[in-house]
Design a protein around this motif. Structure first.
Motif, PDB file in Angstrom:
ATOM      1  N   GLY A 192       0.810  -1.213   0.000  1.00  0.00           N
ATOM      2  CA  GLY A 192       0.000   0.000   0.000  1.00  0.00           C
ATOM      3  C   GLY A 192       0.839   1.256   0.000  1.00  0.00           C
ATOM      4  N   PRO A 193       0.246   2.368  -0.453  1.00  0.00           N
ATOM      5  CA  PRO A 193       1.022   3.613  -0.605  1.00  0.00           C
ATOM      6  C   PRO A 193       1.477   4.229   0.703  1.00  0.00           C
ATOM      7  CG  PRO A 193      -1.323   3.990  -1.015  1.00  0.00           C
ATOM      8  CD  PRO A 193      -1.153   2.511  -0.897  1.00  0.00           C
ATOM      9  N   SER A 194       0.792   3.913   1.805  1.00  0.00           N
ATOM     10  CA  SER A 194       1.141   4.549   3.081  1.00  0.00           C
ATOM     11  C   SER A 194       2.141   3.746   3.892  1.00  0.00           C
ATOM     12  CB  SER A 194      -0.131   4.767   3.912  1.00  0.00           C
ATOM     13  OG  SER A 194      -0.776   3.534   4.167  1.00  0.00           O
ATOM     14  N   ALA A 195       2.569   2.600   3.390  1.00  0.00           N
ATOM     15  CA  ALA A 195       3.488   1.751   4.151  1.00  0.00           C
ATOM     16  C   ALA A 195       4.869   2.393   4.205  1.00  0.00           C
ATOM     17  CB  ALA A 195       3.582   0.367   3.517  1.00  0.00           C
ATOM     18  N   GLU A 196       5.521   2.250   5.372  1.00  0.00           N
ATOM     19  CA  GLU A 196       6.871   2.779   5.500  1.00  0.00           C
ATOM     20  C   GLU A 196       7.848   1.917   4.708  1.00  0.00           C
ATOM     21  OE1 GLU A 196       9.004   1.420   9.294  1.00  0.00           O
ATOM     22  OE2 GLU A 196       6.911   1.638   9.940  1.00  0.00           O
ATOM     23  N   PRO A 197       8.890   2.503   4.142  1.00  0.00           N
ATOM     24  CA  PRO A 197       9.846   1.730   3.340  1.00  0.00           C
ATOM     25  C   PRO A 197      10.532   0.662   4.186  1.00  0.00           C
ATOM     26  CG  PRO A 197      10.137   4.097   3.006  1.00  0.00           C
ATOM     27  CD  PRO A 197       9.208   3.938   4.174  1.00  0.00           C
ATOM     28  N   ARG A 198      10.661  -0.522   3.631  1.00  0.00           N
ATOM     29  CA  ARG A 198      11.360  -1.624   4.291  1.00  0.00           C
ATOM     30  C   ARG A 198      12.413  -2.154   3.316  1.00  0.00           C
ATOM     31  NH1 ARG A 198       7.171  -5.704   7.361  1.00  0.00           N
ATOM     32  NH2 ARG A 198       6.063  -4.193   8.655  1.00  0.00           N
ATOM     33  N   PRO A 199      13.630  -1.671   3.399  1.00  0.00           N
ATOM     34  CA  PRO A 199      14.675  -2.140   2.474  1.00  0.00           C
ATOM     35  C   PRO A 199      14.873  -3.654   2.550  1.00  0.00           C
ATOM     36  CG  PRO A 199      15.391  -0.172   3.644  1.00  0.00           C
ATOM     37  CD  PRO A 199      14.114  -0.602   4.287  1.00  0.00           C
ATOM     38  N   GLY A 200      14.800  -4.208   3.768  1.00  0.00           N
ATOM     39  CA  GLY A 200      14.990  -5.649   3.913  1.00  0.00           C
ATOM     40  C   GLY A 200      13.919  -6.438   3.192  1.00  0.00           C
ATOM     41  N   GLN A 201      12.679  -5.957   3.233  1.00  0.00           N
ATOM     42  CA  GLN A 201      11.585  -6.649   2.549  1.00  0.00           C
ATOM     43  C   GLN A 201      11.762  -6.609   1.032  1.00  0.00           C
ATOM     44  OE1 GLN A 201       7.575  -4.851   2.570  1.00  0.00           O
ATOM     45  NE2 GLN A 201       6.817  -6.802   3.392  1.00  0.00           N
ATOM     46  N   ARG A 202      12.217  -5.463   0.515  1.00  0.00           N
ATOM     47  CA  ARG A 202      12.430  -5.340  -0.928  1.00  0.00           C
ATOM     48  C   ARG A 202      13.574  -6.246  -1.377  1.00  0.00           C
ATOM     49  NH1 ARG A 202       9.704  -1.113  -3.143  1.00  0.00           N
ATOM     50  NH2 ARG A 202      11.171  -0.844  -4.873  1.00  0.00           N
ATOM     51  N   ALA A 203      14.619  -6.310  -0.579  1.00  0.00           N
ATOM     52  CA  ALA A 203      15.722  -7.203  -0.917  1.00  0.00           C
ATOM     53  C   ALA A 203      15.275  -8.658  -0.862  1.00  0.00           C
ATOM     54  CB  ALA A 203      16.895  -6.962   0.031  1.00  0.00           C
ATOM     55  N   TYR A 204      14.431  -8.977   0.097  1.00  0.00           N
ATOM     56  CA  TYR A 204      13.901 -10.335   0.230  1.00  0.00           C
ATOM     57  C   TYR A 204      13.071 -10.697  -1.000  1.00  0.00           C
ATOM     58  CZ  TYR A 204      11.436 -14.331   2.307  1.00  0.00           C
ATOM     59  OH  TYR A 204      10.922 -15.580   2.562  1.00  0.00           O
ATOM     60  N   ALA A 205      12.176  -9.818  -1.425  1.00  0.00           N
ATOM     61  CA  ALA A 205      11.331 -10.087  -2.596  1.00  0.00           C
ATOM     62  C   ALA A 205      12.176 -10.310  -3.842  1.00  0.00           C
ATOM     63  CB  ALA A 205      10.347  -8.937  -2.809  1.00  0.00           C
ATOM     64  N   ALA A 228      14.924 -14.489   7.358  1.00  0.00           N
ATOM     65  CA  ALA A 228      14.451 -13.105   7.436  1.00  0.00           C
ATOM     66  C   ALA A 228      13.940 -12.864   8.842  1.00  0.00           C
ATOM     67  CB  ALA A 228      13.340 -12.850   6.417  1.00  0.00           C
ATOM     68  N   GLY A 229      14.642 -12.017   9.579  1.00  0.00           N
ATOM     69  CA  GLY A 229      14.287 -11.766  10.970  1.00  0.00           C
ATOM     70  C   GLY A 229      12.889 -11.211  11.124  1.00  0.00           C
ATOM     71  N   THR A 230      12.331 -11.372  12.320  1.00  0.00           N
ATOM     72  CA  THR A 230      10.996 -10.869  12.614  1.00  0.00           C
ATOM     73  C   THR A 230      10.911  -9.387  12.291  1.00  0.00           C
ATOM     74  OG1 THR A 230      10.871 -12.472  14.427  1.00  0.00           O
ATOM     75  CG2 THR A 230       9.227 -10.707  14.399  1.00  0.00           C
ATOM     76  N   GLY A 231       9.862  -9.009  11.576  1.00  0.00           N
ATOM     77  CA  GLY A 231       9.670  -7.611  11.221  1.00  0.00           C
ATOM     78  C   GLY A 231      10.112  -7.256   9.819  1.00  0.00           C
ATOM     79  N   ILE A 232      10.777  -8.201   9.128  1.00  0.00           N
ATOM     80  CA  ILE A 232      11.193  -7.945   7.748  1.00  0.00           C
ATOM     81  C   ILE A 232       9.971  -7.861   6.831  1.00  0.00           C
ATOM     82  CG2 ILE A 232      12.303  -9.038   5.738  1.00  0.00           C
ATOM     83  CD1 ILE A 232      14.250  -7.622   7.521  1.00  0.00           C
ATOM     84  N   GLY A 233       8.950  -8.649   7.138  1.00  0.00           N
ATOM     85  CA  GLY A 233       7.778  -8.707   6.267  1.00  0.00           C
ATOM     86  C   GLY A 233       7.942  -9.767   5.196  1.00  0.00           C
ATOM     87  N   LYS A 234       8.415 -10.951   5.597  1.00  0.00           N
ATOM     88  CA  LYS A 234       8.721 -11.984   4.610  1.00  0.00           C
ATOM     89  C   LYS A 234       7.473 -12.533   3.934  1.00  0.00           C
ATOM     90  CE  LYS A 234       9.225 -15.625   8.125  1.00  0.00           C
ATOM     91  NZ  LYS A 234       7.949 -16.315   7.893  1.00  0.00           N
ATOM     92  N   THR A 235       6.321 -12.506   4.621  1.00  0.00           N
ATOM     93  CA  THR A 235       5.108 -13.048   4.004  1.00  0.00           C
ATOM     94  C   THR A 235       4.795 -12.327   2.695  1.00  0.00           C
ATOM     95  OG1 THR A 235       4.216 -13.678   6.165  1.00  0.00           O
ATOM     96  CG2 THR A 235       2.669 -13.516   4.332  1.00  0.00           C
ATOM     97  N   LEU A 236       4.698 -10.998   2.757  1.00  0.00           N
ATOM     98  CA  LEU A 236       4.463 -10.246   1.526  1.00  0.00           C
ATOM     99  C   LEU A 236       5.696 -10.282   0.632  1.00  0.00           C
ATOM    100  CD1 LEU A 236       2.447  -7.155   2.815  1.00  0.00           C
ATOM    101  CD2 LEU A 236       1.611  -9.286   1.831  1.00  0.00           C
TER     102      LEU A 236
END
Length: 917
Positions: A192-205, A228-236
């Motif tokens: 979503g557009p309001s989500a804060e950037p997560r560099p770790g999640q983007r690298a994971y994807a 992927a440590g807790t909070g990375i957002g690995k599910t998405l």
């Protein structure tokens, strides 16, 4: 009509017992409460739990949970006074003495809904109410008069459920190569557009995308190990490339989990992929084993008199649920987990297909079957959410070859080893053998129910094909050598009948004889011993049992061949339904043939040379001294070897991911426990540390003055720590006996302080319901064992303290000893313990604003294991009194932070703690 406010209402907890009659509420003694409920129908909430609190498990009354299950089937409810008040929009009780009045208001509110035109679950209500009235359901006098008879006959359950339709086989997925920009764009749309950037999640994807590229090696999938440590957002992170590949390639991605909690979470996340619920239901399918789903034929049998008493009432309430259920899942689906507990599980397991006796197209409800609908829906789905066991079983047994998973994401990948260990193991036990006998022979003597044997399930084949009929008759005769009803009583009495019972009797004698040498026989717990150095009687008994099993295997093999020939001949009576039934029988026969072959391989080991790939042992299973099974067991020394051969190698792409995939160690541990070491090529690796500020948000406190085995001291420590945190505590134990002892000592004390305490293996509720209650009440605490260490996701204030009774050492079993020897001795143990500690610690901080303490009651906690915790986490060894001060300070800091005051001043007295500001 009866006014619910005129009925007495009772509430009992560890804090006291309150009875309300008329407009007056009073505290009463246990005996008075029990006598009152026996005299007059009394309003209760969760009768089994109330009965336990009163020390009277047979307590009955007007249970509001049963009324909820009738009025709002398939609708979620936390089964507590708070949960009930929230669900009905009633005032929360300020104190426990107000709860009986709430029960009266809740009863009135629920009954009033039966008169309301807004009642969404009206369809079928009148029919169910009449049936329940005939069964003398306690609520019937209040429910039946409020539901008027419909003008037209109700469309009820079996006529209401939709039918699935046959579809042409789905074409093979297209070969596509996704671009990283497209994957990241899909990730942005999901977050979503309001989500804060997560560099770790983007690298994971971006890393996960590699598993969806065309396969590079003929003999190995594209494989990624990702921690992927807790909070990375690995599910998405993995859903982004998975959903994009499914859309572009027109294929299916299987996402496999170990716990039902993650399955439910993934099902909810599917609405991000497909915001329209109807579309999501088609494109994302949850798959489980057959034993999880309601069997409509079993339900029909129960509704037509197969059940009696309370079990018959349960069947009617399950039928109400089935008409509104999303998918018919009775275990972890939308059936309330507490419903079966209200009936002491009387009949609930008989409503599923736990014996593998499905007759497929021979069933009158085949076209509406929840199981068949799920299997067919998964063939057309973009995402299939399954579990490790189902993925492995389907691959190993070769069922549904057209749907064999080709792109797999193993989430909770740290459990892959354990899941493979269970899937590829063999147990020749009394319970397993008698189930095989029942599957072959069907009902015997005076047994009741829908159970059918081979002859009944394949009667048309027997009349059409002489050779097939003869194979069935031979198999039935050979099955008489298997254990029969009351087999355990005969063995204990020294009167076994038949070669299999003789074998189990000999196993029992050997186990007890060897246990006597070690002094374990009188402890009351399960016994086991290596299947090594067998004596003459055991070898002879194994040979006789093998002859009997071989005599059963041969006609089953012949029958399978005849069924395959019938399909090829296509006789006149073989229509589509009959073909489907025979195909199902072939698959079921294959399963039993494989089982018997595995038993024969196990028996061939007795008296011969050991197979270094396997660990074999014998057991007598007992609970508090009561025997319930006897058996021989075989496990792979390394179960990831068959995992690699049956599941990984045939796949195109595989991701194995977890927050603790390395288990606090290095990548070699992850590779060894995921099957990579048995593949010809290495796997890609990805690692992203948790973004959480563990030095500021968490601490590890090792209490050094609690003596191991001192239950009184341990109980006092748990009570004081829970009081210091104001509840919100998850207590973890390695032994049920110690859990029960601690709970018994501290539950009343905590209740008097307004801190409810719940416990696995104590409270009559399933684990999922206990976690729901714990999550819903910030002042509640929960005690449990391994299932809670690995499967609890409770973010926020409801979980702010984790307490472990000690270091979670492995139980010294025969299997563990063999793997320890092969895996490097103490280094192998250390890897397991670090993984368990990492998983337990992972329960504490689930989102960035969480704050809490992790306490281990162990003076002997080895320093070498502390690498299990995230780098920088403060770790201190201290006394219990000092730990109490630290936990209290942590809670005060959190409360002040929640109030917007910051937490600097509250930590001033902890200036010596490393890593704290």
């Amino acid at each position: 009509m009866i006014d619910p406010a005129a009925l007495p209402a009772l509430h009992a907890s560890h804090g006291g017992i309150w009875l309300r009659e008329g407009s007056r509420t009073m505290g009463v003694a246990k005996g008075q409460a029990i006598a009152r409920t026996a005299e007059t129908p009394t309003l209760l909430l969760n009768a089994p739990l109330t009965g336990q609190r009163l020390g009277y498990p047979d307590l009955n009354g007007l249970d509001l949970l049963e009324l909820w299950a009738f009025v709002h089937p398939a609708r979620f409810l936390v089964p507590t006074p708070k949960g009930l008040a929230e669900a009905l929009d009633l005032p929360q009780p300020a104190q426990e003495g107000d709860i009986p009045a709430l029960l009266q208001m809740a009863a009135r509110a629920l009954l009033d809904r039966l008169d309301s035109p807004e009642w969404k679950e009206r369809e079928g209500g009148w029919t169910a109410a009449q049936a329940l009235h005939r069964l003398r359901w306690p609520w019937s006098p209040l429910v039946a008069p409020r539901i008027s008879r419909p003008a037209e006959a109700e469309r009820w359950l079996f006529s209401k459920l939709p039918e699935w339709e046959e579809a042409a086989p789905r074409p093979a997925p297209r070969t596509v190569a996704m671009e990283e920009e497209a994957v990241l764009a899909r990730l942005d749309s999901l977050t979503g557009p309001s989500a804060e950037p997560r560099p770790g999640q983007r690298a994971y994807a971006a890393a996960a995308m590699e598993a969806f590229r065309p396969r590079s090696h003929r003999d190995q999938p594209n494989m990624l190990l990702a921690e992927a440590g807790t909070g990375i957002g690995k599910t998405l992170g993995y859903l982004a490339p998975a959903s994009l590949w499914a859309a572009q390639a027109q294929g299916t991605v299987w996402i496999s989990t170990y716990t039902k909690a993650l399955q439910r979470q993934l099902d909810r996340e599917s609405l991000r992929l497909f915001p329209d619920p109807a579309t999501a239901a088609r494109r994302v399918v949850v798959r489980k084993g057959r034993e999880n789903y309601l069997c409509l034929l079993n339900l029909e049998d129960a509704l037509q008199g197969g059940f009696a008493g309370r079990a018959a009432i349960l069947a009617q309430l399950v039928a109400r649920w089935a008409a509104f259920s999303k998918d018919g899942d009775m275990v972890g689906g939308d059936l309330p987990g507490w419903l079966a507990i209200l009936f002491r599980r009387n009949g609930s397991t008989a409503l599923t297909d736990r014996r593998g006796e499905c007759i497929y197209a021979g069933c009158p409800h085949y076209r509406k079957c929840f199981i068949e609908r799920s299997a067919r829906a998964s063939a057309e789905a973009d995402i299939v959410i399954a579990n490790h066991a189902l993925v492995m079983i389907n691959a190993a047994r070769g069922r549904e070859t057209g749907q064999r998973p080709q792109r797999i994401v193993f989430d909770e990948g740290h459990h892959l080893f354990d899941a493979a260990d269970s899937t590829f193991s063999v147990a020749l036990s009394g319970q397993e053998a008698i189930e095989l006998r029942r599957w072959v022979m069907g009902p015997e003597g005076g047994s009741r129910g829908r159970r059918r044997g081979l002859a009944a399930r394949l009667s048309d084949l027997a009349s059409y094909d002489e050779e097939g009929g003869e194979a069935i008759r031979t198999a039935v005769e050979a099955a008489r050598a298997l254990p029969a009803d009351d087999w355990l009583k005969r063995i204990v009495a020294g009167e076994p009948f038949g070669p299999l019972e003789e074998l189990l009797a000999t196993v029992r004698g050997t186990v007890f004889a060897r246990a006597a040498d070690s002094g374990e026989a009188d402890a009351g717990y399960g016994l086991e011993t290596e299947l090594a150095e067998p004596d003459g009687p055991l070898v002879e008994a194994a040979q006789e049992a093998a002859i009997a099993l071989d005599a059963l295997l041969k006609p089953l093999v012949r029958l399978s061949k005849r069924l395959e020939a019938v399909l090829e001949d296509a006789p006149d009576w073989l229509d589509g339904a009959a073909r489907a039934r025979i195909e199902g029988a072939i698959g079921s026969l294959g399963w039993r043939r494989d089982l018997i072959s595995a038993w024969l391989a196990l028996l061939a080991r007795i008296g011969g040379p050991a197979d270094p790939d396997f660990v074999d042992w014998m057991t007598v299973d007992r609970v508090e001294g009561r025997e319930y099974d006897i058996g021989l067991h075989r496990h792979w020394l390394d179960p990831t070897r068959p995992l690699a051969e049956a599941v990984l190698q045939p796949a195109q792409g595989v991701i194995v991911t977890s927050a603790t995939l390395k288990g606090g160690g290095d990548w070699s541990n992850a590779e060894a426990r995921s099957g990579v070491t048995h593949l010809p090529h290495s796997a890609e690796r990805f690692e992203a540390a948790s973004p959480f500020d563990y030095p500021d948000r968490a601490e590890v406190l090792i209490v050094t003055d609690i003596k191991r085995g001192d239950i009184a001291a341990m109980s006092g420590a748990y009570a004081r720590l829970i009081e210091a945190s104001g509840g919100g505590t998850l207590g973890l134990f390695t032994a049920i006996r110690r859990l029960r002892a601690v709970h018994a000592r501290i539950a009343d004390r905590l209740a008097r302080a307004g801190l409810p305490l719940y416990a696995q293996h104590v409270d009559p509720m399933d684990t999922g319901t206990l976690v729901d209650i714990f999550r819903d009440d910030p002042r509640a605490s929960l005690l449990g064992t391994d299932a809670l260490r690995d499967g609890v996701d409770v973010p926020g204030h409801s979980l702010r303290l984790v307490v472990m009774e000690g270091v979670p050492w492995s139980k010294p079993t025969v299997l563990h000893a063999a793997r320890r020897l092969a895996g490097g001795g103490s280094a192998y143990d250390d890897r397991l313990i670090r993984a368990r500690l990492a998983q337990a610690f992972g329960r504490l901080i689930r989102r960035a604003e969480d704050k809490g303490s992790f306490v281990i009651l162990s003076a002997a906690m080895p320093s070498r294991l502390l690498s299990a915790f995230p780098p920088g986490t403060p770790i201190r060894r201290l006394t219990l009194d000092e730990a109490i001060i630290a936990v209290s300070a942590k809670m005060q800091a959190r409360d002040m932070q929640d109030a917007g005051l910051g937490d600097r001043t509250t930590l001033g007295h902890q200036g010596s703690e490393p890593g704290m500001r």
